[in-house]
Design a protein around this motif. Structure first.
Motif, PDB file in Angstrom:
ATOM      1  N   ALA A  40     -42.475 -16.805  35.080  1.00 24.62           N
ATOM      2  CA  ALA A  40     -41.557 -16.440  35.942  1.00 24.62           C
ATOM      3  C   ALA A  40     -41.547 -14.683  35.829  1.00 24.62           C
ATOM      4  O   ALA A  40     -40.918 -14.391  34.774  1.00 24.62           O
ATOM      5  CB  ALA A  40     -40.391 -17.000  36.072  1.00 24.62           C
ATOM      6  N   TYR A  78     -36.110 -18.652  37.449  1.00 22.92           N
ATOM      7  CA  TYR A  78     -35.489 -20.012  37.674  1.00 22.92           C
ATOM      8  C   TYR A  78     -34.464 -20.362  36.664  1.00 22.92           C
ATOM      9  O   TYR A  78     -35.044 -20.458  35.292  1.00 22.92           O
ATOM     10  CB  TYR A  78     -36.512 -21.031  38.025  1.00 22.92           C
ATOM     11  CG  TYR A  78     -36.244 -22.487  37.683  1.00 22.92           C
ATOM     12  CD1 TYR A  78     -35.113 -22.968  38.249  1.00 22.92           C
ATOM     13  CD2 TYR A  78     -36.763 -23.187  36.764  1.00 22.92           C
ATOM     14  CE1 TYR A  78     -34.632 -24.388  37.678  1.00 22.92           C
ATOM     15  CE2 TYR A  78     -36.593 -24.508  36.426  1.00 22.92           C
ATOM     16  CZ  TYR A  78     -35.453 -25.102  36.979  1.00 22.92           C
ATOM     17  OH  TYR A  78     -35.008 -26.353  36.716  1.00 22.92           O
ATOM     18  N   TRP A  79     -33.391 -20.511  36.729  1.00 23.50           N
ATOM     19  CA  TRP A  79     -32.619 -20.992  35.641  1.00 23.50           C
ATOM     20  C   TRP A  79     -31.180 -21.460  36.406  1.00 23.50           C
ATOM     21  O   TRP A  79     -30.280 -20.969  36.847  1.00 23.50           O
ATOM     22  CB  TRP A  79     -31.999 -19.427  34.860  1.00 23.50           C
ATOM     23  CG  TRP A  79     -31.274 -20.142  33.463  1.00 23.50           C
ATOM     24  CD1 TRP A  79     -29.869 -20.185  33.328  1.00 23.50           C
ATOM     25  CD2 TRP A  79     -31.946 -20.750  32.532  1.00 23.50           C
ATOM     26  NE1 TRP A  79     -29.848 -20.804  32.034  1.00 23.50           N
ATOM     27  CE2 TRP A  79     -31.162 -20.896  31.561  1.00 23.50           C
ATOM     28  CE3 TRP A  79     -33.332 -20.824  32.154  1.00 23.50           C
ATOM     29  CZ2 TRP A  79     -31.508 -21.391  30.256  1.00 23.50           C
ATOM     30  CZ3 TRP A  79     -33.710 -21.483  30.953  1.00 23.50           C
ATOM     31  CH2 TRP A  79     -32.785 -21.943  29.963  1.00 23.50           C
ATOM     32  N   LYS A 113     -29.893 -25.823  38.231  1.00 27.51           N
ATOM     33  CA  LYS A 113     -30.277 -26.956  39.278  1.00 27.51           C
ATOM     34  C   LYS A 113     -28.968 -27.024  39.815  1.00 27.51           C
ATOM     35  O   LYS A 113     -27.956 -27.253  39.514  1.00 27.51           O
ATOM     36  CB  LYS A 113     -30.563 -27.820  38.483  1.00 27.51           C
ATOM     37  CG  LYS A 113     -32.031 -27.936  37.673  1.00 27.51           C
ATOM     38  CD  LYS A 113     -32.228 -29.224  36.812  1.00 27.51           C
ATOM     39  CE  LYS A 113     -33.526 -29.078  36.106  1.00 27.51           C
ATOM     40  NZ  LYS A 113     -33.348 -28.336  35.093  1.00 27.51           N
ATOM     41  N   SER A 125     -40.964 -31.112  36.278  1.00 23.35           N
ATOM     42  CA  SER A 125     -40.086 -30.030  35.608  1.00 23.35           C
ATOM     43  C   SER A 125     -40.023 -28.768  36.533  1.00 23.35           C
ATOM     44  O   SER A 125     -41.094 -28.488  37.265  1.00 23.35           O
ATOM     45  CB  SER A 125     -40.986 -29.511  34.421  1.00 23.35           C
ATOM     46  OG  SER A 125     -40.333 -28.458  33.644  1.00 23.35           O
ATOM     47  N   SER A 160     -40.415 -25.424  36.526  1.00 21.63           N
ATOM     48  CA  SER A 160     -41.653 -24.515  36.326  1.00 21.63           C
ATOM     49  C   SER A 160     -42.955 -25.041  37.018  1.00 21.63           C
ATOM     50  O   SER A 160     -43.868 -24.359  37.218  1.00 21.63           O
ATOM     51  CB  SER A 160     -41.564 -24.024  34.976  1.00 21.63           C
ATOM     52  OG  SER A 160     -41.641 -25.057  34.190  1.00 21.63           O
ATOM     53  N   MET A 220     -29.793 -24.789  30.400  1.00 21.22           N
ATOM     54  CA  MET A 220     -29.640 -24.518  31.883  1.00 21.22           C
ATOM     55  C   MET A 220     -28.478 -25.011  32.504  1.00 21.22           C
ATOM     56  O   MET A 220     -27.509 -24.645  33.089  1.00 21.22           O
ATOM     57  CB  MET A 220     -30.764 -25.189  32.605  1.00 21.22           C
ATOM     58  CG  MET A 220     -31.257 -24.158  33.797  1.00 21.22           C
ATOM     59  SD  MET A 220     -32.622 -24.861  34.293  1.00 21.22           S
ATOM     60  CE  MET A 220     -34.165 -24.199  33.488  1.00 21.22           C
ATOM     61  N   ALA A 238     -37.295 -19.075  27.914  1.00 21.25           N
ATOM     62  CA  ALA A 238     -36.625 -19.932  26.837  1.00 21.25           C
ATOM     63  C   ALA A 238     -37.189 -20.231  25.524  1.00 21.25           C
ATOM     64  O   ALA A 238     -37.507 -21.119  25.201  1.00 21.25           O
ATOM     65  CB  ALA A 238     -36.691 -21.574  27.572  1.00 21.25           C
TER      66      ALA A 238
HETATM   67  C1  2P0 Z   1     -38.928 -19.825  34.582  1.00 19.12           C
HETATM   68  N1  2P0 Z   1     -37.810 -21.152  32.805  1.00 19.12           N
HETATM   69  O1  2P0 Z   1     -38.510 -19.615  35.957  1.00 19.12           O
HETATM   70  C2  2P0 Z   1     -37.645 -20.188  33.760  1.00 19.12           C
HETATM   71  C3  2P0 Z   1     -37.231 -18.867  32.957  1.00 19.12           C
HETATM   72  C4  2P0 Z   1     -37.453 -20.526  31.404  1.00 19.12           C
HETATM   73  C5  2P0 Z   1     -37.004 -19.265  31.521  1.00 19.12           C
HETATM   74  O2  2P0 Z   1     -38.432 -22.753  34.172  1.00 19.12           O
HETATM   75  O3  2P0 Z   1     -35.393 -28.643  33.258  1.00 19.12           O
HETATM   76  O4  2P0 Z   1     -39.218 -26.550  31.605  1.00 19.12           O
HETATM   77  O5  2P0 Z   1     -37.799 -29.144  33.440  1.00 19.12           O
HETATM   78  O6  2P0 Z   1     -36.701 -27.929  35.325  1.00 19.12           O
HETATM   79  O7  2P0 Z   1     -38.905 -25.741  34.025  1.00 19.12           O
HETATM   80  C6  2P0 Z   1     -38.135 -23.482  32.033  1.00 19.12           C
HETATM   81  O8  2P0 Z   1     -37.574 -24.565  32.117  1.00 19.12           O
HETATM   82  O9  2P0 Z   1     -36.901 -26.853  33.049  1.00 19.12           O
HETATM   83  C7  2P0 Z   1     -38.283 -22.513  32.935  1.00 19.12           C
HETATM   84  P1  2P0 Z   1     -36.619 -28.191  33.724  1.00 19.12           P
HETATM   85  P2  2P0 Z   1     -38.117 -25.842  32.857  1.00 19.12           P
HETATM   86  O10 2P0 Z   1     -39.992 -20.108  34.230  1.00 19.12           O
END
Ligand code: 2P0
Length: 323
Positions: free
Chosen positions: A13, A17-18, A20, A135, A137, A190, A278
């Motif tokens: 990203a 995204y951080w 829900k 998920s 992302s 998160m 993360a």
């Molecule tokens: C992203 N991350 O936008 C952010 C930035 C990490 C930091 O999306 O709970 O595995 O499965 O929706 O997508 C990592 O979290 O979390 C993430 P869930 P996800 O890429």
């Protein structure tokens, strides 16, 4: 039954995204913008089989629990109106759980392979919505190059779309500060950030604005602004995390060392911008002409721990058999 193999690439990203607003449906508080990467991907084969009494799941040849993938496969079964359980076999070409978002490529590949194996032909938006349920992302990993995940208001309106590539040779270097598993899952952290960080509302307001600014900067081929917004979104996300209770950071001293090198490169006129997810690893967004100079600057501290990659392709079916 038909076995289908799909490949999906992970994404990083640029605008994060951080958090829900709906953890069940995985609806985010903000839009996010990402770059799909060429060298990190997951291949997943799915075959529904009437003879099975439960789903099976292997990752890199080792049997895994199915408590996360069965609810996801249930969404596909419901939609396809089938009841058969499935064999799911994944091979990961992403350093697992090191902040390189292996769940992004994993659920994007699973969404494509499972829907096709169940006889569904979903369009990209429908696939993106399905991947989102596994998920957050993964919503963006259906697409190659750049994509934007519109936060939306409900299941139907929260999906990603492709963004046009700017006329820039984007490249990304991944500094593997630590390739081991992360100390706390992004999902749990998160939720705790949303619940306890006093900076969270400010993060939402600012990041939402940054997503729109990023779309404009991309369409203007304005790399200085693209890079600046990228680094700012990451730093503001990590500041918001640090302010949660209990306080936490994924960063290590080596993360700061890599960031300091990036800042020095910039002071020397090299367009390099850091973004962290993360985990402690540092990804550097740059233009391909500058990769050799950046590698040279990283050499003394991070020799043999830097991977160079570029924009990658959309999720695709790479094989299928009738058995
Ligand atoms: C992203 N991350 O936008 C952010 C930035 C990490 C930091 O999306 O709970 O595995 O499965 O929706 O997508 C990592 O979290 O979390 C993430 P869930 P996800 O890429």
């Amino acid at each position: 039954m038909t076995a289908i193999t799909a490949r999906a690439h992970t994404n990083i990203a640029l605008i994060k995204y951080w958090g829900k607003k709906d953890p069940q449906l995985i609806l985010p508080y903000t839009d996010s913008v990402s770059l799909t990467l060429n060298d990190f991907y997951t291949d997943t084969t799915v075959e529904f089989d009437d003879a099975l009494t439960a789903d099976t799941f292997s990752l890199d040849g080792a049997a895994q629990p199915t408590k996360k993938i069965t609810p996801f496969l249930d969404l596909v079964r419901q939609r396809a109106e089938i009841t058969a359980f499935a064999h799911v076999d994944s091979v990961n070409h992403v350093p697992t759980a090191a902040g390189l978002a292996s769940s992004a490529s994993a659920y994007a590949a699973l969404a494509l392979a499972a829907s096709r194996a169940a006889g569904l032909q979903l369009n990209e938006i429908a696939l993106s919505r399905l991947a989102r349920r596994g998920s957050g992302s993964a919503t963006r990993s259906i697409y190659g190059g750049l994509s934007i995940w519109h936060r939306g208001d409900d299941d139907a309106t929260s999906f990603a779309e492709s963004l046009p590539m700017p006329d820039l040779d984007l490249a990304m270097l991944v500094v593997l500060v630590d390739a081991g598993p992360k100390p706390i899952s992004s999902r749990n952290l998160m939720a705790n950030t949303v619940a306890t960080s006093p900076y969270y509302p400010a993060w939402v307001t600012h990041n939402q604005k940054a997503a729109q600014q990023m779309v404009s900067a991309l369409s203007a081929n304005d790399f200085a602004t693209i890079g600046h917004l990228t680094e700012q979104s990451s730093m503001q996300m990590h500041a918001t995390i640090l302010a949660s209770d209990p306080a936490f950071t994924y960063w290590t001293p080596e993360t700061l060392k890599a960031w300091a090198i990036v800042k020095q490169l910039r002071a020397n006129g090299i367009p390099a911008y850091a973004t962290m997810d993360a985990g402690p690893n540092v990804k550097i967004l740059t233009l391909s002409d500058y990769v050799p100079q950046i590698l040279q600057a990283l050499q003394p501290d991070f020799a043999d721990r830097v991977l160079t990659t570029m924009p990658g392709p959309a999720a695709q079916v790479i094989g299928g058999t009738h058995v």
